[in-house]
Design a protein around this motif. Structure first.
Motif, mmCIF file in Angstrom:
data_model
loop_
_atom_site.group_PDB
_atom_site.id
_atom_site.type_symbol
_atom_site.label_atom_id
_atom_site.label_comp_id
_atom_site.label_asym_id
_atom_site.label_seq_id
_atom_site.Cartn_x
_atom_site.Cartn_y
_atom_site.Cartn_z
ATOM 1 N N SER A 117 -14.635 31.772 -2.291
ATOM 2 C CA SER A 117 -15.021 31.880 -0.571
ATOM 3 C C SER A 117 -14.822 33.083 -0.034
ATOM 4 N N ARG A 118 -15.558 33.307 1.143
ATOM 5 C CA ARG A 118 -15.769 34.370 1.612
ATOM 6 C C ARG A 118 -15.223 34.091 3.127
ATOM 7 N N PHE A 119 -14.477 35.022 3.707
ATOM 8 C CA PHE A 119 -14.039 35.012 5.089
ATOM 9 C C PHE A 119 -14.423 35.967 6.002
ATOM 10 N N THR A 120 -15.227 36.038 6.919
ATOM 11 C CA THR A 120 -15.467 37.060 7.681
ATOM 12 C C THR A 120 -14.951 36.867 9.064
ATOM 13 N N ASP A 121 -14.067 37.859 9.659
ATOM 14 C CA ASP A 121 -13.363 37.708 10.835
ATOM 15 C C ASP A 121 -14.329 38.181 11.810
ATOM 16 N N GLY A 122 -13.932 38.062 13.046
ATOM 17 C CA GLY A 122 -14.745 38.491 14.395
ATOM 18 C C GLY A 122 -15.063 39.936 14.456
ATOM 19 N N LYS A 123 -14.471 40.647 13.555
ATOM 20 C CA LYS A 123 -14.834 41.921 13.585
ATOM 21 C C LYS A 123 -15.708 42.704 12.368
ATOM 22 N N GLY A 124 -16.251 41.484 11.611
ATOM 23 C CA GLY A 124 -17.216 41.904 10.727
ATOM 24 C C GLY A 124 -16.709 42.164 9.294
ATOM 25 N N ARG A 125 -15.087 42.231 9.205
ATOM 26 C CA ARG A 125 -14.606 42.396 8.054
ATOM 27 C C ARG A 125 -14.468 41.207 7.173
ATOM 28 N N TYR A 126 -14.783 41.312 5.941
ATOM 29 C CA TYR A 126 -14.735 40.221 5.048
ATOM 30 C C TYR A 126 -13.845 40.263 3.789
ATOM 31 N N THR A 127 -13.314 39.137 3.341
ATOM 32 C CA THR A 127 -12.440 39.058 2.073
ATOM 33 C C THR A 127 -12.995 38.052 1.024
ATOM 34 N N ASP A 128 -13.073 38.103 -0.071
ATOM 35 C CA ASP A 128 -13.535 37.181 -0.926
ATOM 36 C C ASP A 128 -12.432 36.707 -1.807
ATOM 37 N N SER A 129 -12.260 35.530 -2.011
ATOM 38 C CA SER A 129 -11.258 34.905 -2.853
ATOM 39 C C SER A 129 -11.803 33.931 -3.951
ATOM 40 N N TRP A 130 -11.272 33.974 -5.043
ATOM 41 C CA TRP A 130 -11.523 32.877 -6.267
ATOM 42 C C TRP A 130 -10.509 32.045 -6.332
ATOM 43 N N TRP A 131 -10.941 30.539 -6.365
ATOM 44 C CA TRP A 131 -10.043 29.508 -6.353
ATOM 45 C C TRP A 131 -10.195 28.994 -7.631
ATOM 46 N N SER A 132 -9.447 29.318 -8.681
ATOM 47 C CA SER A 132 -9.836 29.156 -9.849
ATOM 48 C C SER A 132 -9.068 27.615 -10.311
ATOM 49 N N SER A 133 -8.375 27.069 -9.406
ATOM 50 C CA SER A 133 -7.711 25.893 -9.418
ATOM 51 C C SER A 133 -7.218 25.487 -8.034
ATOM 52 N N PRO A 134 -8.336 25.132 -7.284
ATOM 53 C CA PRO A 134 -8.067 24.696 -5.861
ATOM 54 C C PRO A 134 -7.339 23.610 -5.597
ATOM 55 N N PRO A 135 -6.333 23.697 -4.620
ATOM 56 C CA PRO A 135 -5.392 22.593 -4.364
ATOM 57 C C PRO A 135 -6.256 21.154 -4.078
ATOM 58 N N ASP A 136 -5.471 20.019 -4.280
ATOM 59 C CA ASP A 136 -6.121 18.964 -3.676
ATOM 60 C C ASP A 136 -6.248 18.690 -2.116
ATOM 61 N N SER A 137 -5.201 19.364 -1.531
ATOM 62 C CA SER A 137 -5.227 19.414 -0.037
ATOM 63 C C SER A 137 -4.889 20.920 0.290
ATOM 64 N N ILE A 138 -5.715 21.127 1.446
ATOM 65 C CA ILE A 138 -5.381 22.487 1.844
ATOM 66 C C ILE A 138 -4.667 22.342 2.930
ATOM 67 N N ASP A 139 -4.278 20.903 3.553
ATOM 68 C CA ASP A 139 -3.338 20.689 4.928
ATOM 69 C C ASP A 139 -1.989 21.419 4.945
ATOM 70 N N HIS A 140 -1.362 21.131 3.528
ATOM 71 C CA HIS A 140 -0.116 21.807 3.456
ATOM 72 C C HIS A 140 0.137 23.144 3.458
ATOM 73 N N VAL A 141 -1.227 23.984 3.270
ATOM 74 C CA VAL A 141 -0.976 25.543 2.906
ATOM 75 C C VAL A 141 -0.955 26.230 4.357
#
Length: 63
Positions: free
Chosen positions: A2-26
């Motif tokens: 996943s890549r997230f770009t904030d409102g200032k144009g900065r981005y980060t990438d993250s590899w989810w090798s084992s994504p959670p079943d639900s992200i609601d609790h995160v």
């Protein structure tokens, strides 16, 4: 991956090798300090990532 770009144009990438079943609790601290996306700074960012995560997981698991 996943890549997230904030409102200032900065981005980060993250590899989810084992994504959670639900992200609601995160919590925002997991996204920020868990080294997923340190540029997550607001509740709006948190909600956006969770919504997009759910959309993509639904797309990928319903193929």
């Amino acid at each position: 991956m996943s890549r997230f770009t904030d409102g200032k144009g900065r981005y980060t990438d993250s590899w989810w090798s084992s994504p959670p079943d639900s992200i609601d609790h995160v919590g925002a601290e997991y996204l920020q300090h868990g080294y997923r996306h340190p540029n997550v700074k607001t509740a709006r960012h948190d909600k956006f990532i969770k919504r997009r995560f759910k959309e993509e997981m639904a797309r990928l698991t319903n193929q």
